[in-house]
Design a protein around this motif. Sequence first.
Motif, PDB file in Angstrom:
ATOM      1  N   ARG A   1      -1.087  36.333  11.619  1.00 63.14           N
ATOM      2  CA  ARG A   1      -0.480  34.994  11.688  1.00 63.14           C
ATOM      3  C   ARG A   1       0.861  34.964  10.966  1.00 63.14           C
ATOM      4  N   ALA A   2       0.939  35.673   9.835  1.00 60.81           N
ATOM      5  CA  ALA A   2       2.146  35.627   9.011  1.00 60.81           C
ATOM      6  C   ALA A   2       3.356  36.223   9.720  1.00 60.81           C
ATOM      7  N   THR A   3       3.151  37.099  10.683  1.00 55.79           N
ATOM      8  CA  THR A   3       4.292  37.647  11.427  1.00 55.79           C
ATOM      9  C   THR A   3       4.955  36.577  12.287  1.00 55.79           C
TER      10      THR A   3
ATOM     11  N   TRP B   1       0.192  44.767   2.778  1.00 53.91           N
ATOM     12  CA  TRP B   1       1.254  43.758   2.830  1.00 53.91           C
ATOM     13  C   TRP B   1       0.902  42.518   1.999  1.00 53.91           C
ATOM     14  N   GLY B   2      -0.214  42.590   1.272  1.00 52.61           N
ATOM     15  CA  GLY B   2      -0.597  41.478   0.399  1.00 52.61           C
ATOM     16  C   GLY B   2      -1.520  40.457   1.028  1.00 52.61           C
ATOM     17  N   TYR B   3      -2.092  40.762   2.197  1.00 49.98           N
ATOM     18  CA  TYR B   3      -2.984  39.827   2.887  1.00 49.98           C
ATOM     19  C   TYR B   3      -4.410  40.374   2.889  1.00 49.98           C
ATOM     20  N   ILE B   4      -5.337  39.585   2.387  1.00 52.33           N
ATOM     21  CA  ILE B   4      -6.718  40.031   2.294  1.00 52.33           C
ATOM     22  C   ILE B   4      -7.322  40.226   3.677  1.00 52.33           C
ATOM     23  N   LYS B   5      -7.013  39.308   4.601  1.00 48.17           N
ATOM     24  CA  LYS B   5      -7.599  39.361   5.941  1.00 48.17           C
ATOM     25  C   LYS B   5      -6.561  39.784   6.978  1.00 48.17           C
TER      26      LYS B   5
ATOM     27  N   THR C   1       1.596  41.248  -3.788  1.00 48.22           N
ATOM     28  CA  THR C   1       2.519  40.196  -3.367  1.00 48.22           C
ATOM     29  C   THR C   1       2.594  40.160  -1.845  1.00 48.22           C
ATOM     30  N   ARG C   2       2.454  38.974  -1.287  1.00 51.08           N
ATOM     31  CA  ARG C   2       2.516  38.845   0.165  1.00 51.08           C
ATOM     32  C   ARG C   2       3.935  39.058   0.667  1.00 51.08           C
ATOM     33  N   VAL C   3       4.043  39.875   1.681  1.00 49.51           N
ATOM     34  CA  VAL C   3       5.341  40.108   2.305  1.00 49.51           C
ATOM     35  C   VAL C   3       5.668  38.903   3.179  1.00 49.51           C
ATOM     36  N   PRO C   4       6.840  38.290   3.014  1.00 52.36           N
ATOM     37  CA  PRO C   4       7.188  37.095   3.804  1.00 52.36           C
ATOM     38  C   PRO C   4       7.381  37.414   5.281  1.00 52.36           C
ATOM     39  N   SER C   5       7.283  36.371   6.105  1.00 50.60           N
ATOM     40  CA  SER C   5       7.346  36.519   7.557  1.00 50.60           C
ATOM     41  C   SER C   5       8.577  37.254   8.074  1.00 50.60           C
ATOM     42  N   PRO C   6       9.779  36.932   7.594  1.00 55.12           N
ATOM     43  CA  PRO C   6      10.954  37.644   8.131  1.00 55.12           C
ATOM     44  C   PRO C   6      10.866  39.158   7.944  1.00 55.12           C
ATOM     45  N   LYS C   7      10.391  39.602   6.777  1.00 51.14           N
ATOM     46  CA  LYS C   7      10.262  41.042   6.535  1.00 51.14           C
ATOM     47  C   LYS C   7       9.164  41.647   7.395  1.00 51.14           C
TER      48      LYS C   7
END
Length: 243
Positions: free
Chosen positions: A219-221, A209-213, A157-163
Amino acid sequence: MAQPNDLLAVLVDADNVSAAKIGAVLTEVARFGTASVKRVYGDWTDTKLKSWKAPSQEHVIQPIQQFANTVGKNATDSALIIDAMDLLYTRRFQGFCIVSSDSDFTRLASRIREEGVTVYGFGERQTPEAFRNACDRFTYLDVIDEPEVEDSSTAPTRVPSPKLRGDTKLVSGLRLSITTASGEDGWADLGAVGQLMRKQHPDFDSRNWGYIKLSDLVRATELFVVEPRPAGGLRVRSKKNGA
């Protein structure tokens, strides 16, 4: 930096790793080189290890028998360590892959690295920090489960940006690595940033954190800018630098 033609020795602690994980581990190992030696250690008279028979045959892994001669003493670990040192002294291998969550292999990993040979560790999340940090690179087994499909229900599961922004260890590590790898313009090669992160934290992997790349994680941060480099590849810099 791993090379496709690097020869690797893969040593598996069957007492400490599920047989269901070995296919995914070997797929991951193939990213770093060729598994020239594949051995799995355990007391095969123990019915708890019977699940290893099929995957050992399928992946051509040599089972090494080690009787549990004394209650409370892990003879399997000793056998693996002795074999690892014998293989190390042949000078044939560019890397060792130790598949276990056992801290008993901390000194083994350190000793192999003293010879200038790369150590790749594979284990569960509860693997002691000492063993993780003794490896050049440590990968958690839960992030390499097959099949590895980004939109699959089995994907982490991808961790959302705020976390992500609240993850002090991650953010400070990225900022430090970007600063270290950047030029006067503030831009850093993303690949170099990833290498620096793994040198500081061998268990660093965007899939945690759930991100392949790595680029997707950065970017998600929402704290950094990632864009293509004129010469190819990707570059990154902090938004604090006026991007």
